[in-house]
Structure formats: C-alpha cells, structure tokens
Design a protein around this motif. Sequence first.
Motif, PDB file in Angstrom:
ATOM      1  N   ARG A 185       0.848  -1.175   0.000  1.00 49.52           N
ATOM      2  CA  ARG A 185       0.000   0.000   0.000  1.00 49.52           C
ATOM      3  C   ARG A 185       0.889   1.231   0.000  1.00 49.52           C
ATOM      4  O   ARG A 185       1.924   1.262   0.659  1.00 49.52           O
ATOM      5  N   ILE A 190       9.731   5.727   7.068  1.00 51.17           N
ATOM      6  CA  ILE A 190      10.457   6.614   7.978  1.00 51.17           C
ATOM      7  C   ILE A 190      11.885   6.780   7.455  1.00 51.17           C
ATOM      8  O   ILE A 190      12.532   5.806   7.079  1.00 51.17           O
ATOM      9  N   GLY A 341      -7.319  16.085   1.830  1.00 50.54           N
ATOM     10  CA  GLY A 341      -8.125  15.246   2.721  1.00 50.54           C
ATOM     11  C   GLY A 341      -8.320  13.851   2.175  1.00 50.54           C
ATOM     12  O   GLY A 341      -8.349  12.877   2.923  1.00 50.54           O
ATOM     13  N   SER A 344      -4.278  12.000   1.788  1.00 54.02           N
ATOM     14  CA  SER A 344      -3.433  11.614   2.919  1.00 54.02           C
ATOM     15  C   SER A 344      -3.488  10.099   3.053  1.00 54.02           C
ATOM     16  O   SER A 344      -4.543   9.494   2.868  1.00 54.02           O
ATOM     17  N   CYS A 345      -2.337   9.474   3.340  1.00 50.61           N
ATOM     18  CA  CYS A 345      -2.358   8.009   3.408  1.00 50.61           C
ATOM     19  C   CYS A 345      -2.991   7.527   4.699  1.00 50.61           C
ATOM     20  O   CYS A 345      -3.425   6.400   4.798  1.00 50.61           O
ATOM     21  N   GLN A 347      -1.424   7.599   7.789  1.00 55.44           N
ATOM     22  CA  GLN A 347      -0.484   7.043   8.763  1.00 55.44           C
ATOM     23  C   GLN A 347      -0.228   8.004   9.928  1.00 55.44           C
ATOM     24  O   GLN A 347      -0.403   7.636  11.077  1.00 55.44           O
ATOM     25  N   THR A 349      -0.914  10.979  12.479  1.00 53.64           N
ATOM     26  CA  THR A 349      -2.120  11.555  13.067  1.00 53.64           C
ATOM     27  C   THR A 349      -2.474  12.933  12.503  1.00 53.64           C
ATOM     28  O   THR A 349      -3.583  13.140  12.025  1.00 53.64           O
ATOM     29  N   ARG A 352      -3.631  12.856   8.807  1.00 55.64           N
ATOM     30  CA  ARG A 352      -4.903  12.175   8.622  1.00 55.64           C
ATOM     31  C   ARG A 352      -6.059  12.996   9.177  1.00 55.64           C
ATOM     32  O   ARG A 352      -7.060  13.237   8.505  1.00 55.64           O
TER      33      ARG A 352
ATOM     34  N   PHE B  49       6.882   2.879  13.662  1.00 58.96           N
ATOM     35  CA  PHE B  49       5.826   3.185  12.695  1.00 58.96           C
ATOM     36  C   PHE B  49       5.752   4.686  12.475  1.00 58.96           C
ATOM     37  O   PHE B  49       5.520   5.161  11.379  1.00 58.96           O
ATOM     38  N   GLY B  50       5.977   5.442  13.537  1.00 61.41           N
ATOM     39  CA  GLY B  50       6.005   6.898  13.417  1.00 61.41           C
ATOM     40  C   GLY B  50       4.670   7.514  13.079  1.00 61.41           C
ATOM     41  O   GLY B  50       4.616   8.587  12.501  1.00 61.41           O
ATOM     42  N   GLY B  51       3.587   6.842  13.417  1.00 59.76           N
ATOM     43  CA  GLY B  51       2.278   7.325  13.015  1.00 59.76           C
ATOM     44  C   GLY B  51       1.613   8.244  14.012  1.00 59.76           C
ATOM     45  O   GLY B  51       1.078   9.286  13.644  1.00 59.76           O
ATOM     46  N   CYS B  52       1.660   7.910  15.300  1.00 62.37           N
ATOM     47  CA  CYS B  52       0.864   8.675  16.264  1.00 62.37           C
ATOM     48  C   CYS B  52       1.479  10.042  16.526  1.00 62.37           C
ATOM     49  O   CYS B  52       0.787  10.986  16.862  1.00 62.37           O
ATOM     50  N   ARG B  53       2.782  10.173  16.376  1.00 65.05           N
ATOM     51  CA  ARG B  53       3.530  11.420  16.526  1.00 65.05           C
ATOM     52  C   ARG B  53       3.540  11.961  17.956  1.00 65.05           C
ATOM     53  O   ARG B  53       3.878  13.112  18.190  1.00 65.05           O
ATOM     54  N   ILE B  97      -6.341  13.092  17.599  1.00 69.51           N
ATOM     55  CA  ILE B  97      -6.670  11.664  17.724  1.00 69.51           C
ATOM     56  C   ILE B  97      -8.047  11.517  18.362  1.00 69.51           C
ATOM     57  O   ILE B  97      -8.893  10.765  17.899  1.00 69.51           O
ATOM     58  N   GLU B 100     -11.683  11.795  16.806  1.00 63.14           N
ATOM     59  CA  GLU B 100     -12.370  10.663  16.183  1.00 63.14           C
ATOM     60  C   GLU B 100     -12.498   9.482  17.135  1.00 63.14           C
ATOM     61  O   GLU B 100     -12.639   8.342  16.710  1.00 63.14           O
ATOM     62  N   ILE B 179      -7.442   3.924  16.730  1.00 65.88           N
ATOM     63  CA  ILE B 179      -6.655   5.140  16.535  1.00 65.88           C
ATOM     64  C   ILE B 179      -5.603   4.945  15.447  1.00 65.88           C
ATOM     65  O   ILE B 179      -4.679   5.739  15.307  1.00 65.88           O
ATOM     66  N   LEU B 180      -5.709   3.862  14.686  1.00 65.23           N
ATOM     67  CA  LEU B 180      -4.846   3.582  13.540  1.00 65.23           C
ATOM     68  C   LEU B 180      -3.357   3.595  13.902  1.00 65.23           C
ATOM     69  O   LEU B 180      -2.536   4.110  13.161  1.00 65.23           O
ATOM     70  N   PHE B 199      -3.681  -2.037   6.197  1.00 60.75           N
ATOM     71  CA  PHE B 199      -4.445  -0.798   6.147  1.00 60.75           C
ATOM     72  C   PHE B 199      -5.268  -0.808   4.873  1.00 60.75           C
ATOM     73  O   PHE B 199      -4.777  -1.204   3.819  1.00 60.75           O
ATOM     74  N   LYS B 200      -6.506  -0.353   4.989  1.00 62.89           N
ATOM     75  CA  LYS B 200      -7.358  -0.244   3.810  1.00 62.89           C
ATOM     76  C   LYS B 200      -7.732   1.225   3.611  1.00 62.89           C
ATOM     77  O   LYS B 200      -7.798   1.977   4.574  1.00 62.89           O
ATOM     78  N   ARG B 202      -7.661   5.249   2.470  1.00 60.65           N
ATOM     79  CA  ARG B 202      -6.632   6.187   2.890  1.00 60.65           C
ATOM     80  C   ARG B 202      -7.236   7.436   3.502  1.00 60.65           C
ATOM     81  O   ARG B 202      -8.450   7.597   3.517  1.00 60.65           O
ATOM     82  N   GLY B 203      -6.344   8.295   3.971  1.00 55.16           N
ATOM     83  CA  GLY B 203      -6.793   9.527   4.595  1.00 55.16           C
ATOM     84  C   GLY B 203      -7.722   9.227   5.755  1.00 55.16           C
ATOM     85  O   GLY B 203      -7.544   8.243   6.463  1.00 55.16           O
ATOM     86  N   PRO B 204      -8.722  10.072   5.938  1.00 55.40           N
ATOM     87  CA  PRO B 204      -9.623   9.888   7.081  1.00 55.40           C
ATOM     88  C   PRO B 204     -10.436   8.599   6.967  1.00 55.40           C
ATOM     89  O   PRO B 204     -11.011   8.159   7.947  1.00 55.40           O
ATOM     90  N   ALA B 206      -9.075   5.768   6.226  1.00 50.84           N
ATOM     91  CA  ALA B 206      -8.158   4.649   6.465  1.00 50.84           C
ATOM     92  C   ALA B 206      -8.722   3.757   7.559  1.00 50.84           C
ATOM     93  O   ALA B 206      -9.282   4.234   8.553  1.00 50.84           O
TER      94      ALA B 206
END
Lengths: 436, 851
Positions: A185, A190, A341, A344-345, A347, A349, A352, B49-53, B97, B100, B179-180, B199-200, B202-204, B206
């Motif tokens: 996907r 990183i 909107g 965005s992938c 990933q 926070t 998204r 993963f670096g996603g939640c930041r 976060i 949602e 919370i992805l 993940f399926k 994308r964006g909001p 996802a």
Amino acid sequence: MAAYEPVLLRNKGVENSTALKVYESRGGYQALRKALKMNPEEVVEEVKRANLRGRGGAGFPAGVKWGFLPKDRTVTYLCVNSDESEPPTFSNRVLIEIDPHMLVEGTIITAYATRAQVAYIYMRVEFHEQFHILQKAIDEAYAAGYLGSKVLGSDFALECYIHRGAGAYVCGEETGLIESIEGKRGCPRIKPPFPAVEGLFYKPTVVNNVETLCNVPHIIERGADWFTGIGPQHSTGPKLFCISGPVNKPGCYEGAMDITVRDLIEREDMGGGMLPGKKVKGVLPGGVSVGILTADELDMKMDFQDPAKYGLLGLGTAAAVVIDQDTDMRSVLRNMARFYGTESCGQCTQCREGTAWMHTIARRIEADGGRIEDLDIIAETARSMGMMPGLSICGLSDGATYPLETIVKKFHSELEESIRAQSPTETDALAGAVGH
Amino acid sequence: MSPKKTRTCVMEIDHREVSFPEGVTVLRAAELNDVYIPSLCSHKDLSPFGGCRMCIVEIESMRGYPLACSTVAAEGMKVLTDTATLREMRKEILQLILSEHPSSCLICSEETECRENQHTIRKVGVTTGCRYCPNDIQCELQEVVERTGITDIDYPIYYRGYEVEHDDPFYDRDYNICILCGRCVRMCQEVRGTSVLAFKFRGPEAQIGPAFGKSHVEAGCEFCGACVSVCPTGTLADKASKWDGEPDGIRVSTCPFCGIGCQVELHHKDGRLSKVEANLDPEINDGQLCVRGRFCMPEATHHHQRAKKPMLRRGEYFREVTWDESIDEVAGKLKGIKADEFLMVVSGDLTNEGLFAAQKFVRSALGINSIDSTARESLPGGLGLWAKLFSLSISMKGIREADCIIALGLDSRFYFSVAGVDIRRALKNGANLVTIDARDSNLASYTKHWLRPTPGKEGAVLDAIVQGIGKSNSGFKSVAKKTDVDEGLLAQAVSTLSSGENLAVVIGPTIFEYEANEELIDALTRLARRTNTTFMPLYNGANTRGAFELGVISELLPGVAKAKGKGVTLSDVIEGTATPKVLYLVGEVPFFDRPDCEYVIAQGTYYPPFEVDAFLPAASFAEAEGTLTNVEGRVQELVGIEDLPDSAVAGFARPDWLIFSRLAEKLKCSEFKYKSAKAVLKDISKTVADFPAKADRKPRRLTPKAKLPIDRHAGGSEGADPFLLVAEPAGFAHRGTDLASKVEGLEELALEEGFRLNPDDLGKLRVDSGERITVSVGKLTVTGQAKADKECPRGTVYFHRPVAYGGLEHRAELEPLYRLRKSPVKAEVARSVEKKRSTKAAPKKTAAASR
C-alpha cells in the motif's frame, strides 16, 4: 533577452518524434555512447558539476543524491518517478508524448552512472496512451541494443520496466513510490534510512523525476559548463513550466529559470496573456502544494530560491494555475482541502485528522456556514500539521498546509468578508458541518 | 551464532546523564531510564511506525521535532522530552486523535467519583457508568490522556459510524474507536509473518482489516490473537471475555493443549479463569500462541455441557450421586478383577501426576497390567524409535536459530502455529526452508523448494535428503522415480540445505499418521546421528511424552523400562480379540459407540457420546494443578487457577490423581497417601531417574535403559486401484473431546467432512463437488460426500480422521475408514449410485476406531 533555444522540447512539432529512427536522426543516443566511454564516477561528477537540481519538486541536486549510494553496494535500483500527481502539472506527460526516447536514454545513462542493474519507471495509472508510447520506445531500445544484457555491446546490463501505479498522490513521494513498486500500500517510509542506503527491496536505490533524467543526456553531450550557463547560478539548466487557468495559451513551455510568474502568464511564447475580461486574482505557481501568490506578487522568479521570499514552500513542480477575479476563494480553499483530505495516506495523526478537519471546515465555509474563527482554526491546524519541519513522515502534510495557510493569510479580508456577508440557510450550514 | 555484545553508551535526557545499550531508539533508552515519553503506536516487539507522533522530542543539533520511537540513540546525544512546546504540540496531536475517538471515558469532570458511585445523570451512565468500552481502565489511551493533561477537546467529535464487526470467530472489532496505530498490522506482518491484517483505504477513511474486503477466515487468519493483545484501545476484544473488565490477577501457567507447552498468562476474575494471554517466555513461545491456547481455554472449562458431578446408572436412570457412593460402587466392581477382564485407557492429555497415578493404580492397587494410552498412536514406529528420538536435541529455540529448515507434513495455521512462527522468524533472518508435503500448506508459500511426493513417500524423500546433504549431488534418480519428485528439484533442495550449518527438521502430525515405513525410520535414525541438528516432532496430545516416560502403556514401566506380564490393549478391544468385563476410560473417548463391556467407567470433563455406568468428574486444566512434560522434556507447571468450593455451579470435580487415590484407599492399597499434586510429583521423581521433584523447565534428553523394539513396515501401497486414500489427523482434541464441539469459534474453523479430491479427478469421475462418491478399499466400501480441493494432488483422496470422538457424533459416516490401519492405501473411487442419502452408514456392531 537572447532567444532561448529549446532543449527538452526541441523535438516538439517534429513528425513522428516518438520513433527511434527520428530520435536517432536528431542526435539521439549519442550521449549514451559518450557516457559509456566515461567511467560511472565521471558521469556522476559531470552531473554534480552541472548542479542539476531535481525537477520533481524538492530541488535536491541529483548528482549529490547519487553520491549517497554506499560504495560497497552490489545491487542498485533506479526508480524513475513518473507519478506526476501534483494537480496542475503535466510536464512529464508532455515529455513522454513528444520524446520518450529522451527519457529512456536519460534512464540508461543514470543507471550506468549509479551502477543500477534494473530501472523501474513508475507511471501513474491515468497515463494510458503515454504508457503505450513509452513501452514502445523501451521495446525499440531493447531491439536496438540500448537495453538488455549488453548495452551497445559493453559489459553494462540494464533491464527496464514500467510499473503502473494505482492512483495515489502519496506514491509520488519517493518512499511511497518504492513501497508501491514492492506491491504494498502506498505509504511513506520513515527516513533515515534514505533510499540511497535502503530503498527498493531494501537495497540502495536512486529515485529521480522524469524531467530530471531527461536533462542528463544533454549534460553528458554538451558538458556541465553549457548547462550551468543557462539560468541563474543556483537554478541552472532548462526547465519546463506549465500554465493553466484562464490564459490564452495554457500549456507546457520551456525556458531558463530566470523568468517570472508574470512572464509565464503574459509572454507571447508562453501563456499569451489573460483571456479577455479576466484579471489575475491569485496564482498557485508551483503545483498547488507550495502555496499561493496574490496579483501583487507576480514578479516572483520561477527558480529554486525566490519562492521562499513570498512565504512559499519552494518552486515545486513549476506548474502555475491562475485564479481569476470571478473565482470565489472559498471554493479554492475547499478544493485544495478536499484534495489533501482524500490523498493523505492516513499514517500520521496530524495529516490524517488535520487534512480531514480542514476539509470539513472549508466545506462549511463554502456552504455559507462559516464563522470568522474558522479561518484561525485552519491556520492553527496548518501550523501544528506541517509548517514546522519533521512533524510527519513525508512531505504531504507540509504540502497540504502551505496552500491552505497562505490562502487564509493572503486572502483573509476577502474570506472574512464572504463569511460576514453570508446568509446561511439551515440546510447549507448543516451540509457543511457534518462529517469529513 | 553467538549473541553480539552490546556496548553501553551515555547520553543526556532532560539534562540528566543516562546510559543505554548501543543500537536502541531514544524511546527505549528513555524507557530504560524511567523517563516517560508518551507513545501510542510504538511497541517493543515491532518496528517503528512513526504514526501517532506523540513521542516527538527535541534533540540538540537536529532539525525540527524528531520522533523518539524512530530515532536511534547515539553517544552524547542531548534530548529534551518535556518542554513547553512539546507539551503544547502533544496536546494538539492528542486532540486530533480524540476528535475521532469517543472520549467520555477519557475526559470527564466526574470521572473519579463516577467510578465509585456511578451517580451521573446522563442516560447512558445511570447503570453502566460510561463503561461502554471493553478496555475501560486497561486502556493505554486513557493513560496517555491523563499524563498529557487534556481536559477539553477543541474539535467537534466525529463518530465514524462503522458497523461493529462480529462476523469472525473469537474476537470482535469496533473500528470506531481505532486510533490507527498500526500495531496489529505490524504484529500480523512482522512477528507472525501472516500478513492478514493491512491498512485499507486512505486519509480519514483509512481502516484496518484484511485486504479486498475478505473475512478473517478467508484471508488466512490463524486466530492467534496477537493483534488483540497489542491493541492499545478497546477496538479488538476477545468475544469470550470482552466485558470481564480488569482481572483480579494474572498467573503464569502452561498451555494444556499440545506438546509444545507454550507459557501462558491466565487472567482470573472472581476465582474464575477469564482470559489467556501469551507469556513472553523466550524459551518456547516468546509471546506467541495459537488459536487454542489464546482463545479456547475459558470456554473449554466453562462450557455448559461440562460434566461436574459423579453419576451412576441406577436402572433406567443415570443419577447424580455423592463421591462416596460412586467410589464405593466403582471400587466394588474393580475388587479382585483379573488382567483379561479389565482395561484402563488413559488420555495423553493428563498431567504427569494423573498419568503416574493411573498406571500405579492399575499396577499396585489392582495388581494387573491392563493399561493402555492413546498416546501410543501419536508415536508410531514403535516405542524403540521414540525412546531414541526423545534422547535427541529437541528445541523450539533451535528452529528460530536454524539456517536450514525441513518441514514435513505441517500446516501450522491452526495446529502448532508457534512452530510456524518460529520457522518464519528463521526465514526472516535468512534461513532456507524446504517443505516436503504432498498437499499445499500455509508454509508452502514461504518455502524455497517445495518437494511434492506421492503421499506416504515423504519419509523416503527425507531419507534421500539426509543422505545427500554435504555430498556431491548425484544418485537421486531412483528416489525421484519412487517418490514422484522432480530429480532436479531434489538436487537443488539438497544443495540449498548443504549450504547451511544448523539444520532443523520439523515433522507435522500428518506424517506420524502414516503407517511408519522403513524409509521414515531410516531417515530419523540417520538424523539422530547428525550433529548441529534440531529435531521437532509435532505429535498430538499435550503430554504424550509424559505418558511414554511414565509407563502408561502395558509393556512399559515408569522410566521407560520393560514391563513384565501382558495386559489387554486398546487395539485388542478395537479388533475384537479381547472383551474386558470392565472398561475404565480416563479422559479418553476412543469409540463412537459403547463397546461390548459389562461395565464402563468414564472419568473426564465431558460425558462420552455413549452410555456409561459410572461417571467420575475430573478436574480440568484450570482446576487442578500439576505438571506437563513438553516435547523437549521440560516438566512445566500447570497452575490450578480456579479453586472454588464444591457447589452446584462450581461442581464436584476432583483431580485425576485424587480419584485414583480414593479408589485405591477403598481397595486397601496403602501406597496412595498423596495429599497434593506435589506429593505425586515427588513420588514420580523417586521412581523415575532424571525426573525432577518439582516443576523444572530445563529440557531433558531421555536415557532409556531398556532396549525397545522399533516397528518397521515396508513402505508403499500395493494394489492396482487407481486412487491413494490418505487419512489426515484432525480435530482440536483435548481429553478425548473435540473442542470444536465446545468452543463456539472453533466450530467455524472445524475441518471439512467427507472426501476431498482434485477437481480434475472429480471431472473425470463425472462427479460434481458436493455429490456423493463410494470409496472401496479391499472389501470395505464407504459412501460419503466429495468435495473439490485444488490442494490435493491428482490421484489422491483425502479425508480427516478425528483424533478424538467426544462431541463428534455426526462424523460417524466415514467411521469404518478410521479403523483402517494403513494410510495411505490404494482405493477404488466411483460415483455413488444410491438414490437418496442412506441413513447412518456406520456398522451396527461396536463402532470402534483408531489404529
């Protein structure tokens, strides 16, 4: 001003320009022959000396990027970025339509310079015809011995594939592109490690834009000095500019990076001026992600340095879209917000959620349900999303915040006026207020 | 492979000098030094993963705000984790976060008091508090919110409005509160190596789930629950224990369902087992489990059909009686019984204590030798072979550390999943896998060489490989011809395996189900002589090795010594050569129908599917403490987590060893003075050399004293019939009962009934998938449904042979085939001519089973 002699678009208008024979008859593949006589390091050095800065948007010097490859590598991949998904941008498309062999030649020389054994050309799925044009050129190149196990009889071997995308903006980001080629996907990785160290299939990889690679044969053929002679010192070489919107001649034009936005709109050999009755209200000069200029800021130079002075992210893709006086800035705002909107992938926070909320708010403003403080919320969200570097994995959220933030800032009074003047019906307000 | 020595480095965190091992991330370095950095998506077993930041920090000389979870800590680094800017930014991120995520469980002015009194006047709160989330009080998000100090959210709350997904077994998924963070996706991809979750969109939009809208069952989910365990919110939750709330306590125990002996953490609430999680034990399962261990324990012991009371037949009635009454009657029946009048059949799932007490009861209290165990079937090739194999280096860790792996007849999706995870871990580290399997398996897609011999010839291929490793590649012609494997492929596989140093050979239960042929035995014997070789036999039965070591077989005494005097065996009864007057089934159901005995005693956790004269309720794995011997010889503790007083609800079950003790007492045998399971274990260690006196997780190699026979049969199936009929062991057996009949979710994963054939063969026979066919082996003819299955090679007919019959009444149709001793066997297949489906095809007489 001396007449500019086109380099990248020199075969524009030539009959049957996509054919190998035509390309060869006009000097094609001579640069490759010359490059093969040099050793790879010399090719890299020449490109470094030419200061060829990446044409994809970030403007990172290509030769320097190649220099990051580890010395002791055994496998190297070259990825050619033809995802071209930045909204008003179409220079890659024009290049492939006119001169696919120029790209093939640039790819082969770059692969030789970086000692890559396999090149993947990542092409956006919407390029249907262009895919067939380029595939035919690659087939011709194989048949003529420019590609394959012995390139022009030398020991250099290169396989070249076109990989077609599936329609995601984020796959134009180099690590997103790599993930996509791997069959995953589209999601950025990183960094560090950067692709030069650990890229495609976790091997050293070079990712360059189509236009960047199209410059390479010319640098080899005519030398770095010729190249640095074009344009200002920090922004050397020929460059393609796109212009769209209410101008007389929207299209893709070539020039040195010493032109201004005004030139691009007004010059007879470029945009040819505004359509009758239309006046410039604003310009998104580098694709949408760099931000907006007002009608007073058209003297910005289309090079790698000037845009920062106008509060913009950079030169971007050098594709300008002109907004006229009849366009409601609320619609522009909403249109921009919608794009990010949905692209965005999902990933990080901030990206998204932030792009989604900005879209929701922009929709509300457009639907006559806005509040004055909404403008501040957009600016604030933009600030916490991407105006500060390193807040998300890739540049998408930076790219999302610049246009929205600059529109809100530079067109604040107009937007405020619209909000004050609105007479919302209940349904309008609701339509804008609910959901992403 | 020796572990690399890590250097200790020094850095500065929040102006304090701290040390950390080289190579860790800033987040880990902080964690090791008790510095809190909030984070939601990082997990110690998973890649960054670096996603939640949330874990942004400030590092001197680095631009912007790098992530602690993805930045590698370096010597001399100066890190600030808690500046005003960072706090502000984290609040902003967390608000995004929470925009949602329903948040009344996170930020509420009445939170503290409400927990006590539930006095809130809001509608939902009246009776429940705001506890609509199964993860309340155990939620990582709650902790992060509390520590970040958020009291209000600027954004309006957006509820995604997804339908909560209940449609797969074992766990529910409510992606409205997701919370992805991607932990589940990474767990599924990186650690389990299954990549079911992704993940399926994308964006909001996802979202998490299997790709292309497949269900989890379709997508190949192993239902290991690892994703549920790492979920920081209540998005993923066990169906069975969803609303149990915070457990009262957690105890480490051993999984009672197979011989691997994974370490588990038993959660208990109000004295009852509520949920099971994997233990991070590095020796065996390293935080991983399979579907049985992760999800099936609470239901297996709390099912409403669980038999909890002593029962006796009284005329036409089967009545609840007191323990005294039942012990009196059973002891009376057993008093003075002769060897040929009695047989005790013991399950290989019992604890060591239960097994030892069982054989001691028969030998000391009854003074005879009529004891047998179904463990014998799990260990074909004769006792001699197994005595030899248990003396080898058997190690789960060895699989992870191997650089070459051969897997035979193993599909690790639902059985022995942990071994499958270990194989994939080794592959990730660069090992090569060769699979020898006639059928497709979940490992075949990872394999370097998939050798696909005729079923039954796997042993021959293994033997050829073992002989060929490290030698020049030649002479595979005859083997290739005999086994129908491509000669070149075989040579390639051997050359791949020759390049490695540490070999692991993993053998799945399908191979042991085959009649042991000479070549398999030769191969195993040859492997036994190799160095740097780990062997992993995956057989059925949780304590099969214990049954073997403790002599729960008539010809073996505890300590693998030969017994004197012959007793009745199970196969005598099945074949009708012996008809004991009294049959005593201990946790085992080896028949579909009641055998022709005068008096049948069943001792177990569930009633058998036929009438018995006495039922003695045995304590389950949750109620009785004890030990289990795993495949590596570790004697591991089984914790008795439930110790409720006798009552109509809790029942009157007793540990097996205690029931035997009471019977022995009644029979005036003085050798049963056990007060606890620990006393039994002490007695075992006195009798059996090398057996520890208390639970000891050290692997043991067996040193058999007696020379035991090895059964050898010439391999191959004679006959001119065109098809090969292959039996595959199947079912989630525990103590004679198929757990699929007790655990709701397992029923969905239960294995196919009837015959499975290659679609091409079905076409030739002019049979549609779903129609009925007749399979004849010699004079035996059985009719059943046929199903197309691409995974079956051409010319084969596969069927599942249940490992346990408890709870499987409806599978009786193929029953005569279950008794066939030979597998694979040549068979004739034809389209069934019967007009309508006949009533039960099972024979009238004793429907016995097993080989």
